[in-house]
Design an enzyme around this catalytic site. Sequence first.
Site, PDB file in Angstrom:
ATOM      1  N   ASN A   9     -26.371  29.242  20.023  1.00  0.00           N
ATOM      2  CA  ASN A   9     -27.509  28.556  20.632  1.00  0.00           C
ATOM      3  C   ASN A   9     -27.009  27.209  21.128  1.00  0.00           C
ATOM      4  OD1 ASN A   9     -29.852  27.216  21.263  1.00  0.00           O
ATOM      5  ND2 ASN A   9     -30.686  27.204  19.187  1.00  0.00           N
ATOM      6  N   TRP A  10     -26.849  27.116  22.438  1.00  0.00           N
ATOM      7  CA  TRP A  10     -26.286  25.885  23.012  1.00  0.00           C
ATOM      8  C   TRP A  10     -27.292  24.740  23.047  1.00  0.00           C
ATOM      9  CZ3 TRP A  10     -23.302  28.087  27.921  1.00  0.00           C
ATOM     10  CH2 TRP A  10     -22.304  28.966  27.472  1.00  0.00           C
ATOM     11  N   LYS A  11     -28.540  25.026  22.778  1.00  0.00           N
ATOM     12  CA  LYS A  11     -29.594  24.002  22.813  1.00  0.00           C
ATOM     13  C   LYS A  11     -29.557  23.255  24.164  1.00  0.00           C
ATOM     14  CE  LYS A  11     -29.506  23.991  17.839  1.00  0.00           C
ATOM     15  NZ  LYS A  11     -29.794  23.314  16.577  1.00  0.00           N
ATOM     16  N   HIS A  97     -37.735  28.918  17.420  1.00  0.00           N
ATOM     17  CA  HIS A  97     -36.671  28.089  16.845  1.00  0.00           C
ATOM     18  C   HIS A  97     -37.295  26.855  16.186  1.00  0.00           C
ATOM     19  CE1 HIS A  97     -33.324  25.323  16.470  1.00  0.00           C
ATOM     20  NE2 HIS A  97     -32.573  26.410  16.396  1.00  0.00           N
ATOM     21  N   GLU A  99     -36.650  23.809  16.233  1.00  0.00           N
ATOM     22  CA  GLU A  99     -36.873  22.643  17.083  1.00  0.00           C
ATOM     23  C   GLU A  99     -38.113  22.831  17.957  1.00  0.00           C
ATOM     24  OE1 GLU A  99     -32.838  22.743  18.375  1.00  0.00           O
ATOM     25  OE2 GLU A  99     -32.319  22.187  16.325  1.00  0.00           O
ATOM     26  N   GLU A 169     -33.218  30.205   9.359  1.00  0.00           N
ATOM     27  CA  GLU A 169     -32.589  28.902   9.592  1.00  0.00           C
ATOM     28  C   GLU A 169     -33.348  27.827   8.805  1.00  0.00           C
ATOM     29  OE1 GLU A 169     -30.201  28.916  13.498  1.00  0.00           O
ATOM     30  OE2 GLU A 169     -32.250  28.412  14.040  1.00  0.00           O
ATOM     31  N   GLY A 175     -27.971  21.252  11.967  1.00  0.00           N
ATOM     32  CA  GLY A 175     -27.403  20.040  12.557  1.00  0.00           C
ATOM     33  C   GLY A 175     -27.118  18.947  11.547  1.00  0.00           C
ATOM     34  N   SER A 215     -25.718  24.817  10.361  1.00  0.00           N
ATOM     35  CA  SER A 215     -24.375  24.277  10.096  1.00  0.00           C
ATOM     36  C   SER A 215     -23.345  25.355   9.782  1.00  0.00           C
ATOM     37  CB  SER A 215     -24.429  23.230   8.976  1.00  0.00           C
ATOM     38  OG  SER A 215     -25.291  22.175   9.351  1.00  0.00           O
TER      39      SER A 215
HETATM   40  P1  13P Z   1     -26.308  23.963  13.861  1.00  0.00           P
HETATM   41  O1  13P Z   1     -25.329  25.090  13.742  1.00  0.00           O
HETATM   42  O2  13P Z   1     -25.866  22.886  14.800  1.00  0.00           O
HETATM   43  O3  13P Z   1     -26.708  23.451  12.505  1.00  0.00           O
HETATM   44  O4  13P Z   1     -27.643  24.561  14.521  1.00  0.00           O
HETATM   45  C1  13P Z   1     -28.179  25.720  13.999  1.00  0.00           C
HETATM   46  C2  13P Z   1     -29.244  26.217  14.907  1.00  0.00           C
HETATM   47  O5  13P Z   1     -30.284  25.606  15.054  1.00  0.00           O
HETATM   48  C3  13P Z   1     -28.989  27.464  15.658  1.00  0.00           C
HETATM   49  O6  13P Z   1     -30.138  27.924  16.275  1.00  0.00           O
END
Ligand code: 13P
Length: 253
Positions: A9-11, A97, A99, A169, A175, A215
């Site tokens: 997931n590149w966000k 997700h 976020e 998650e 993160g 993470s």
């Molecule tokens: P990180 O791997 O940066 O913690 O993010 C996880 C995530 O939100 C994947 O969707």
Amino acid sequence: MRKPFVAGNWKMNTDSRSSVELAKGVVDGSVKLAGRDVDVAVCPPFVYLQAVARAVSSSSVAVGAQDVYYGVKGAFTGEISASMLKDTGCTYALCGHSERRHVIGETDELINKKVAAAIGGGLLPILCVGELQSEREAGQTEEVVTRHIKKGLAGLSAEKASAVTVAYEPVWAIGTGLTATPEQAQEAHEFIRGLLAEIYDGRLADEIRILYGGSVKADNAADLMGRADIDGVLVGGASLKVDDFVAIIEAAA
Ligand code: 13P
């Protein structure tokens, strides 16, 4: 047997050049794994989907969207439908997700509509679930995950639900560099699989893949995926570096 699945997931990262470079790097890195049983997907920002889909088109690397809107078409300014994503070359769409739940304010009801619309539009939804740190500390992990799963899948037949991948998650691990221990993750995954068996049946629960996210790095991926109910990983930060992401794919294969 569930096939391992590694998704990046590149966000809200990359640009038109680096998104294509990253995608090509993942393709090149995955070539040596040809024939190994692992599904790989990358989820770039909407605006780079088409370019990335083109860059991976001759490979087994799939493309996913980070979100999808539930409307089919019409007056939904700024939104993107499942059929548009499919048309652009997407196979998957993340739904719910953390976020989007906690920064944008998406509700379980909205996420449920998105999951259903993704399936209706021919996409495979990845339904993200997971508790906040305060919820874990209050002993509410199972309650929160139950709500996310039950509401997220509400109204879906077993046949439709079989298109879904679940991603557990825990928000406190996203993160933050704080990965759930393999034991904590396995415990949550086992609970989710039990829940799916309760909502549907044991066979479906056995087939649905449950990914861990939060993470994930090259050095903890194998340990996580070694657990009975952890079928793969959804990777944020480490999916932005070719070598790290490819090492995670190797760990899955
Ligand atoms: P990180 O791997 O940066 O913690 O993010 C996880 C995530 O939100 C994947 O969707």
